[in-house]
Design an enzyme around this catalytic site. Structure first.
Site, PDB file in Angstrom:
ATOM      1  N   SER A   1      -8.362   1.984  -2.104  1.00 48.40           N
ATOM      2  CA  SER A   1      -7.728   1.276  -3.215  1.00 48.40           C
ATOM      3  C   SER A   1      -6.313   0.845  -2.841  1.00 48.40           C
ATOM      4  CB  SER A   1      -7.723   2.137  -4.478  1.00 48.40           C
ATOM      5  OG  SER A   1      -7.052   3.357  -4.252  1.00 48.40           O
ATOM      6  N   GLU A   2      -5.598   1.662  -2.055  1.00 52.51           N
ATOM      7  CA  GLU A   2      -4.310   1.271  -1.502  1.00 52.51           C
ATOM      8  C   GLU A   2      -4.127   1.858  -0.112  1.00 52.51           C
ATOM      9  OE1 GLU A   2      -3.713   0.369  -5.729  1.00 52.51           O
ATOM     10  OE2 GLU A   2      -4.280   2.256  -4.790  1.00 52.51           O
ATOM     11  N   THR A   3      -3.381   1.135   0.705  1.00 51.17           N
ATOM     12  CA  THR A   3      -2.919   1.629   1.999  1.00 51.17           C
ATOM     13  C   THR A   3      -1.398   1.525   2.015  1.00 51.17           C
ATOM     14  OG1 THR A   3      -4.933   1.017   3.184  1.00 51.17           O
ATOM     15  CG2 THR A   3      -2.922   1.215   4.491  1.00 51.17           C
TER      16      THR A   3
END
Length: 324
Positions: free
Chosen positions: A46-48
């Site tokens: 979902s996020e990096t």
């Protein structure tokens, strides 16, 4: 070509393959915006988080670390679980003692507390190196007015529930501590875990409410009355189909705004012990088989929330390298 260290970190848990996975690029200096976006899309979390050296060329105040966050589709201003993951990696790589770092993110300079925890390290079989919990200060508290009846009804329809399922103490409102979420309180934990939302409908509503995330939660009144440190007072699920995240396992930028929202509506009573502070634990991800626990601390003035901190544990699932 340069070589970059990439980690997969599970945040808000000590157990691999639970909590919320985030990618972390530990040495992101030299990557272009396009390369960061490509790496985030490839990792498909979902996020990096991309850890960069302090930005000496900006007008920002002095800071220790610069972190940027990308979903598979776009850059986002801040992310709770990816912040926990990034600072966990940074602390592990640098063998940090307990300390407070200033991180630059898109919404400003925010402090992050690194807590060295040897009891956790012993559990992980790595006592000599130490292990960490992370607590981050979130952005400015903003709570919007209650949505219109039409939007209220549209949201309930998209979630597949009725007005009777809604917790009447909890008006549907957008709450933000840097990255807004729509707060939707319901009466039943069972109903929460059975939700099968219409993702297309939620994505369409996002534009009307100017928020991409819908945080549905069920409160545990017995735990709120108990007020012990181990009490879990809410169970939640977060849907953000407009930005390519049908469901996020454990969301710091939902549980933090939840804390501010609960204090504003006096659903959680602030301790009257001189510091006007309330703390609690929230669980999310159960419906996805990835449970994780978020610790939330809300400071208030005159009964209104003014500062929110969230945090928890983390564990590295794997590490690799990539050359680009």
């Amino acid at each position: 070509m340069n070589t970059y260290r990439i980690y997969q970190v599970d945040a808000f848990t000590r157990t691999k393959f639970e909590g919320n996975p985030a990618g972390v690029v530990a040495n992101a200096d030299g990557l272009s915006d396009k390369q960061m976006q490509s790496i985030a899309r490839e990792l498909n979390n979902s996020e990096t988080a991309f850890i960069l050296s302090p930005d000496v060329n900006s007008d920002a105040e002095e800071h220790d670390i610069w972190v940027r966050f990308f979903s598979p589709m776009t850059e986002v201003p801040i992310c709770g679980h990816a912040t926990v993951s990034a600072h966990y990696v940074y602390a592990m790589e640098n063998n940090l003692p307990s300390c407070v770092l200033k991180q630059k993110v898109a919404i400003g300079i925010l402090p992050v507390e690194i807590i060295q925890n040897y009891s956790v390290a012993e559990d992980h079989g790595d006592y000599s190196h130490g292990d960490y919990s992370i607590m981050m200060t979130q952005g400015e508290v903003e709570i919007s007015p209650t949505v219109s009846k039409q939007i209220n009804d549209d949201i309930l329809l998209a979630l597949g529930i009725s007005e009777a399922d809604r917790d009447q103490r909890c008006p549907i409102q957008v709450s933000s501590t840097g990255h807004s979420k729509v707060m939707i309180g319901i009466n039943s934990e069972d109903t929460l875990h059975e939700l099968t939302p219409n993702m297309s409908a939620l994505a369409s509503i996002s534009e009307s409410v100017n928020s991409n995330g819908f945080f549905v939660f069920a409160l545990n009144d017995a735990a709120m009355n108990d007020k012990t440190d181990d009490s879990i007072i809410s169970h939640g699920r977060m849907f953000a189909p407009a930005i390519g995240i049908n469901e996020d396992p454990v969301t710091g930028n939902a549980n933090g705004p939840l804390g501010a929202y609960l204090v504003k509506h006096k659903i959680l009573e602030v301790d009257q012990n001189g510091d006007d502070q309330v703390s609690f634990r929230a669980i999310q991800g159960e419906a996805m088989g990835r449970p994780g626990i978020v610790n939330v601390i809300v400071d208030s003035e005159n009964g209104l929330p003014v500062k929110v901190r969230i945090g928890g544990d983390a564990v590295i699932a794997f590490k690799t390298e990539i050359s680009v």
